[in-house]
Design a protein around this motif. Structure first.
Motif, PDB file in Angstrom:
ATOM      1  N   LEU A  45       7.140   2.808 -10.844  1.00 37.85           N
ATOM      2  CA  LEU A  45       6.192   3.649 -11.572  1.00 37.85           C
ATOM      3  C   LEU A  45       4.770   3.418 -11.083  1.00 37.85           C
ATOM      4  O   LEU A  45       3.938   4.340 -11.116  1.00 37.85           O
ATOM      5  CB  LEU A  45       6.291   3.352 -13.072  1.00 37.85           C
ATOM      6  N   GLU A  46       4.493   2.219 -10.631  1.00 39.38           N
ATOM      7  CA  GLU A  46       3.163   1.898 -10.120  1.00 39.38           C
ATOM      8  C   GLU A  46       2.848   2.718  -8.875  1.00 39.38           C
ATOM      9  O   GLU A  46       1.764   3.293  -8.736  1.00 39.38           O
ATOM     10  CB  GLU A  46       3.090   0.402  -9.818  1.00 39.38           C
ATOM     11  N   ALA A  47       3.803   2.791  -7.948  1.00 38.25           N
ATOM     12  CA  ALA A  47       3.602   3.573  -6.728  1.00 38.25           C
ATOM     13  C   ALA A  47       3.533   5.067  -7.038  1.00 38.25           C
ATOM     14  O   ALA A  47       2.726   5.798  -6.450  1.00 38.25           O
ATOM     15  CB  ALA A  47       4.733   3.289  -5.738  1.00 38.25           C
ATOM     16  N   LEU A  48       4.380   5.520  -7.963  1.00 35.08           N
ATOM     17  CA  LEU A  48       4.391   6.942  -8.313  1.00 35.08           C
ATOM     18  C   LEU A  48       3.090   7.379  -8.978  1.00 35.08           C
ATOM     19  O   LEU A  48       2.702   8.545  -8.888  1.00 35.08           O
ATOM     20  CB  LEU A  48       5.579   7.240  -9.231  1.00 35.08           C
TER      21      LEU A  48
ATOM     22  N   HIS B 185      12.809  -0.046  -6.025  1.00 35.48           N
ATOM     23  CA  HIS B 185      11.566   0.692  -5.767  1.00 35.48           C
ATOM     24  C   HIS B 185      11.827   2.169  -5.460  1.00 35.48           C
ATOM     25  O   HIS B 185      11.340   2.696  -4.449  1.00 35.48           O
ATOM     26  CB  HIS B 185      10.757   0.018  -4.659  1.00 35.48           C
ATOM     27  N   LEU B 186      12.618   2.791  -6.330  1.00 34.73           N
ATOM     28  CA  LEU B 186      12.782   4.242  -6.238  1.00 34.73           C
ATOM     29  C   LEU B 186      11.407   4.896  -6.363  1.00 34.73           C
ATOM     30  O   LEU B 186      10.593   4.497  -7.190  1.00 34.73           O
ATOM     31  CB  LEU B 186      13.696   4.739  -7.354  1.00 34.73           C
ATOM     32  N   GLY B 187      11.170   5.910  -5.536  1.00 33.70           N
ATOM     33  CA  GLY B 187       9.873   6.564  -5.540  1.00 33.70           C
ATOM     34  C   GLY B 187       8.970   6.083  -4.424  1.00 33.70           C
ATOM     35  O   GLY B 187       7.796   6.458  -4.373  1.00 33.70           O
ATOM     36  N   THR B 188       9.517   5.261  -3.512  1.00 31.68           N
ATOM     37  CA  THR B 188       8.770   4.810  -2.342  1.00 31.68           C
ATOM     38  C   THR B 188       9.596   5.084  -1.084  1.00 31.68           C
ATOM     39  O   THR B 188      10.830   5.057  -1.120  1.00 31.68           O
ATOM     40  CB  THR B 188       8.453   3.300  -2.403  1.00 31.68           C
ATOM     41  N   PRO B 189       8.937   5.334   0.044  1.00 26.17           N
ATOM     42  CA  PRO B 189       9.673   5.620   1.287  1.00 26.17           C
ATOM     43  C   PRO B 189      10.504   4.447   1.784  1.00 26.17           C
ATOM     44  O   PRO B 189      11.436   4.644   2.563  1.00 26.17           O
ATOM     45  CB  PRO B 189       8.547   5.959   2.288  1.00 26.17           C
TER      46      PRO B 189
ATOM     47  N   ASN C  76       7.474  -5.912 -12.870  1.00 29.41           N
ATOM     48  CA  ASN C  76       6.039  -5.619 -12.872  1.00 29.41           C
ATOM     49  C   ASN C  76       5.718  -4.229 -12.344  1.00 29.41           C
ATOM     50  O   ASN C  76       4.686  -3.648 -12.708  1.00 29.41           O
ATOM     51  CB  ASN C  76       5.279  -6.680 -12.059  1.00 29.41           C
ATOM     52  N   HIS C  77       6.576  -3.636 -11.519  1.00 26.12           N
ATOM     53  CA  HIS C  77       6.312  -2.293 -11.008  1.00 26.12           C
ATOM     54  C   HIS C  77       6.837  -1.195 -11.936  1.00 26.12           C
ATOM     55  O   HIS C  77       6.515  -0.029 -11.741  1.00 26.12           O
ATOM     56  CB  HIS C  77       6.906  -2.123  -9.605  1.00 26.12           C
TER      57      HIS C  77
ATOM     58  N   ARG D  78       0.228   6.435  -8.025  1.00 24.54           N
ATOM     59  CA  ARG D  78      -0.748   6.603  -6.953  1.00 24.54           C
ATOM     60  C   ARG D  78      -0.386   7.749  -6.020  1.00 24.54           C
ATOM     61  O   ARG D  78      -1.263   8.424  -5.475  1.00 24.54           O
ATOM     62  CB  ARG D  78      -0.851   5.311  -6.130  1.00 24.54           C
ATOM     63  N   ARG D  79       0.928   7.957  -5.840  1.00 24.87           N
ATOM     64  CA  ARG D  79       1.374   8.964  -4.876  1.00 24.87           C
ATOM     65  C   ARG D  79       2.700   9.534  -5.334  1.00 24.87           C
ATOM     66  O   ARG D  79       3.657   8.793  -5.556  1.00 24.87           O
ATOM     67  CB  ARG D  79       1.551   8.316  -3.495  1.00 24.87           C
ATOM     68  N   ARG D  80       2.759  10.842  -5.475  1.00 26.67           N
ATOM     69  CA  ARG D  80       4.001  11.490  -5.907  1.00 26.67           C
ATOM     70  C   ARG D  80       4.912  11.692  -4.706  1.00 26.67           C
ATOM     71  O   ARG D  80       4.667  12.527  -3.836  1.00 26.67           O
ATOM     72  CB  ARG D  80       3.684  12.830  -6.568  1.00 26.67           C
ATOM     73  N   TRP D  81       5.970  10.887  -4.661  1.00 26.00           N
ATOM     74  CA  TRP D  81       6.939  10.960  -3.567  1.00 26.00           C
ATOM     75  C   TRP D  81       8.312  10.655  -4.139  1.00 26.00           C
ATOM     76  O   TRP D  81       8.492   9.666  -4.850  1.00 26.00           O
ATOM     77  CB  TRP D  81       6.583   9.937  -2.479  1.00 26.00           C
ATOM     78  N   TRP D  82       9.275  11.499  -3.836  1.00 27.02           N
ATOM     79  CA  TRP D  82      10.625  11.305  -4.378  1.00 27.02           C
ATOM     80  C   TRP D  82      11.640  11.937  -3.444  1.00 27.02           C
ATOM     81  O   TRP D  82      11.564  13.116  -3.105  1.00 27.02           O
ATOM     82  CB  TRP D  82      10.714  11.938  -5.766  1.00 27.02           C
TER      83      TRP D  82
END
Length: 285
Positions: free
Chosen positions: A47-50, A15-19, A83-84, A52-56
């Motif tokens: 990609l699903e989280a990204l 889940h790269l792209g999530t805190p 799935n993500h 909704r919210r741009r975080w990296w």
């Protein structure tokens, strides 16, 4: 720390792209790892989280760079989208910077055993798609991850090792354990119907080594909550390991013997054992 040498390694649910992604632990794992094959078993980039919210975080880019460097050095890297990161399924059959993208794979172990490798979201029950259930499940998972972040931030300040809090929580919720067991049985039943010796997956963020009616079920866990990976040694034995300040072996499946990873061991091993060299996993450097 000594180099971790193995024939194959399997990681998923980064889940790269999530805190919540534990990129620092994963980077340490990848930098110690020497293997012939690396399977990325889905939900590597969220990609699903990204969307909704741009975080990296910079470490997330470094993880990608490390994987690409492994491919450049000759490691056979296979990316199986989950799935993500399902958008990448449109690239199945292609290679990007030496990383092969496939919908699933058949891994033949050094001992000849055959495993289907897939992310595992295809085994979700049909009702999981009902939007209200999905949102409730995601909300609960986000809350558990939030608590995991807060507890371990405090533990770092106190110079204490990482604690996989979320698996302790899951292990005390009867409905969660019932869902996990039912999921494992569906996966194993499908592997049996396909004539496979076992199945390797991720998806449910619950690392496991067990046999179900003669089929080996192997879940490599995740790098959001539990920091686990599955590795295969040179004789074909599969081992689930936790990787943080206290690397710990959690379960092992060879052709002759399966040592399952019980809930209590997975939850408490990082607390019960001091940092160890994992002698059974890696030869002396």
């Amino acid at each position: 720390m000594a180099i971790l040498r193995c024939r194959s390694a399997f990681i998923s649910d980064v889940h790269l792209g999530t805190p919540d992604c534990k990129a620092a632990y994963l980077l340490d794992f990848l930098r110690q790892l020497q293997c012939q094959k690396l399977y990325l078993v889905g939900d590597i980039i969220d990609l699903e989280a990204l969307s909704r919210r741009r975080w990296w975080h910079p470490d997330h880019g470094t993880v990608i760079a490390e994987v690409l460097d492994m491919a450049r050095r000759g490691v056979e890297v296979t990316y199986i989208p989950g799935n993500h990161d399902a958008a990448l399924r449109g690239l199945v059959g292609q290679s990007i910077c030496g990383v092969r993208i496939e919908l699933d794979a058949v891994h033949v172990g050094a001992d000849g055993r055959r495993y289907r490798v897939s992310h595992g979201d295809e085994y979700d029950p049909e009702q999981i798609g009902r939007s209200w259930m999905l949102h409730i499940g995601e909300a609960m998972h986000r809350f558990i991850c939030w608590g995991n972040r807060r507890v371990n931030a405090w533990r770092r300040r106190m110079a204490l090792p990482y604690l996989p809090l979320s698996i302790i929580v899951k292990s005390h919720i009867g409905k969660a354990l019932a869902y996990i067991r039912a999921y494992e049985e569906r996966v194993a039943a499908d592997a049996r119907e396909r004539g496979m010796d076992g199945h390797i997956c991720g998806h449910i963020h619950y690392g496991q080594v067990r046999t179900v009616d003669g089929v080996v079920y192997l879940n490599d866990g995740d790098w959001v909550e539990h920091c686990t990976a599955l590795i295969e040694d040179e004789i074909g034995a599969m081992e689930l390991i936790h990787w943080s300040e206290q690397p710990t072996a959690l379960g092992r499946a060879s052709r002759e013997l399966v040592l399952p990873s019980p809930t209590s061991a997975l939850a408490l091993a990082p607390l019960a054992r001091r940092k160890r060299d994992l002698d059974e996993l890696r030869p002396a450097a």
